[in-house]
Design a protein around this motif. Structure first.
Motif, PDB file in Angstrom:
ATOM      1  N   CYS A  34       4.767   7.992   1.890  1.00  0.00           N
ATOM      2  CA  CYS A  34       4.324   6.766   2.570  1.00  0.00           C
ATOM      3  C   CYS A  34       5.499   6.125   3.303  1.00  0.00           C
ATOM      4  CB  CYS A  34       3.788   5.752   1.575  1.00  0.00           C
ATOM      5  SG  CYS A  34       2.272   6.173   0.742  1.00  0.00           S
ATOM      6  N   VAL A  35       6.621   6.066   2.633  1.00  0.00           N
ATOM      7  CA  VAL A  35       7.820   5.462   3.222  1.00  0.00           C
ATOM      8  C   VAL A  35       8.216   6.218   4.490  1.00  0.00           C
ATOM      9  CG1 VAL A  35      10.272   5.026   2.843  1.00  0.00           C
ATOM     10  CG2 VAL A  35       8.630   4.554   1.031  1.00  0.00           C
ATOM     11  N   ASN A  36       8.227   7.549   4.389  1.00  0.00           N
ATOM     12  CA  ASN A  36       8.577   8.356   5.565  1.00  0.00           C
ATOM     13  C   ASN A  36       7.588   8.127   6.696  1.00  0.00           C
ATOM     14  OD1 ASN A  36      10.792   9.505   4.314  1.00  0.00           O
ATOM     15  ND2 ASN A  36       9.614  11.240   3.526  1.00  0.00           N
ATOM     16  N   SER A  37       6.303   8.001   6.331  1.00  0.00           N
ATOM     17  CA  SER A  37       5.269   7.780   7.330  1.00  0.00           C
ATOM     18  C   SER A  37       5.482   6.451   8.060  1.00  0.00           C
ATOM     19  CB  SER A  37       3.908   7.823   6.636  1.00  0.00           C
ATOM     20  OG  SER A  37       2.884   7.535   7.528  1.00  0.00           O
TER      21      SER A  37
ATOM     22  N   GLU B  27      -0.258  -1.872  10.124  1.00  0.00           N
ATOM     23  CA  GLU B  27      -1.634  -2.021   9.638  1.00  0.00           C
ATOM     24  C   GLU B  27      -2.549  -0.948  10.215  1.00  0.00           C
ATOM     25  OE1 GLU B  27      -2.507  -6.163  10.366  1.00  0.00           O
ATOM     26  OE2 GLU B  27      -1.775  -6.685   8.361  1.00  0.00           O
ATOM     27  N   ASP B  28      -2.320  -0.575  11.461  1.00  0.00           N
ATOM     28  CA  ASP B  28      -3.128   0.485  12.086  1.00  0.00           C
ATOM     29  C   ASP B  28      -2.965   1.808  11.342  1.00  0.00           C
ATOM     30  OD1 ASP B  28      -4.116  -1.229  13.964  1.00  0.00           O
ATOM     31  OD2 ASP B  28      -2.849  -0.517  15.609  1.00  0.00           O
ATOM     32  N   ALA B  29      -1.846   1.982  10.659  1.00  0.00           N
ATOM     33  CA  ALA B  29      -1.609   3.202   9.894  1.00  0.00           C
ATOM     34  C   ALA B  29      -2.210   3.122   8.495  1.00  0.00           C
ATOM     35  CB  ALA B  29      -0.106   3.469   9.806  1.00  0.00           C
ATOM     36  N   GLY B  30      -2.868   1.990   8.167  1.00  0.00           N
ATOM     37  CA  GLY B  30      -3.569   1.880   6.897  1.00  0.00           C
ATOM     38  C   GLY B  30      -2.818   1.144   5.807  1.00  0.00           C
TER      39      GLY B  30
ATOM     40  N   GLY C 261       0.786  -1.227   0.000  1.00  0.00           N
ATOM     41  CA  GLY C 261       0.000   0.000   0.000  1.00  0.00           C
ATOM     42  C   GLY C 261       0.815   1.273   0.000  1.00  0.00           C
ATOM     43  N   MET C 262       2.130   1.152  -0.055  1.00  0.00           N
ATOM     44  CA  MET C 262       2.970   2.356  -0.122  1.00  0.00           C
ATOM     45  C   MET C 262       3.113   2.751  -1.584  1.00  0.00           C
ATOM     46  SD  MET C 262       6.036   1.670   2.588  1.00  0.00           S
ATOM     47  CE  MET C 262       6.786   0.415   1.580  1.00  0.00           C
TER      48      MET C 262
END
Ligand code: 9UX
Length: 72
Positions: free
Chosen positions: A17-20, A62-65, A11-12
């Protein structure tokens, strides 16, 4: 001592996304180091197994989506 775990992260789609995901991982108690690669969808995490389990690392991603699983 620490262990190094490898995780497949789905999902990235961009560098943010990677930084997140890296930020989420690095804030987890027991995580010493986290590096995520967009091109391979893989993350490498050095963690203290007395503090955190790899299942909890998967849950945090997973909690981060995102989707996550550990790689043997
Ligand atoms: Mo990029 Mo990722 O615009 O959750 S931050 S797709």
């Amino acid at each position: 001592g620490t262990l190094v775990g490898h995780f497949r992260i789905g999902g990235m789609t961009c560098a943010a996304c990677v930084n997140s995901v890296e930020g989420i991982l690095r804030k987890l108690p027991g995580v010493k180091r986290a590096v995520v690669a967009l091109a391979t969808s893989l993350g490498e995490v050095e963690y203290e197994p007395a503090v955190i389990r790899k299942e909890e690392i998967v849950e945090a991603i997973e909690d981060a989506g995102f989707e996550a699983s550990f790689v043997q």
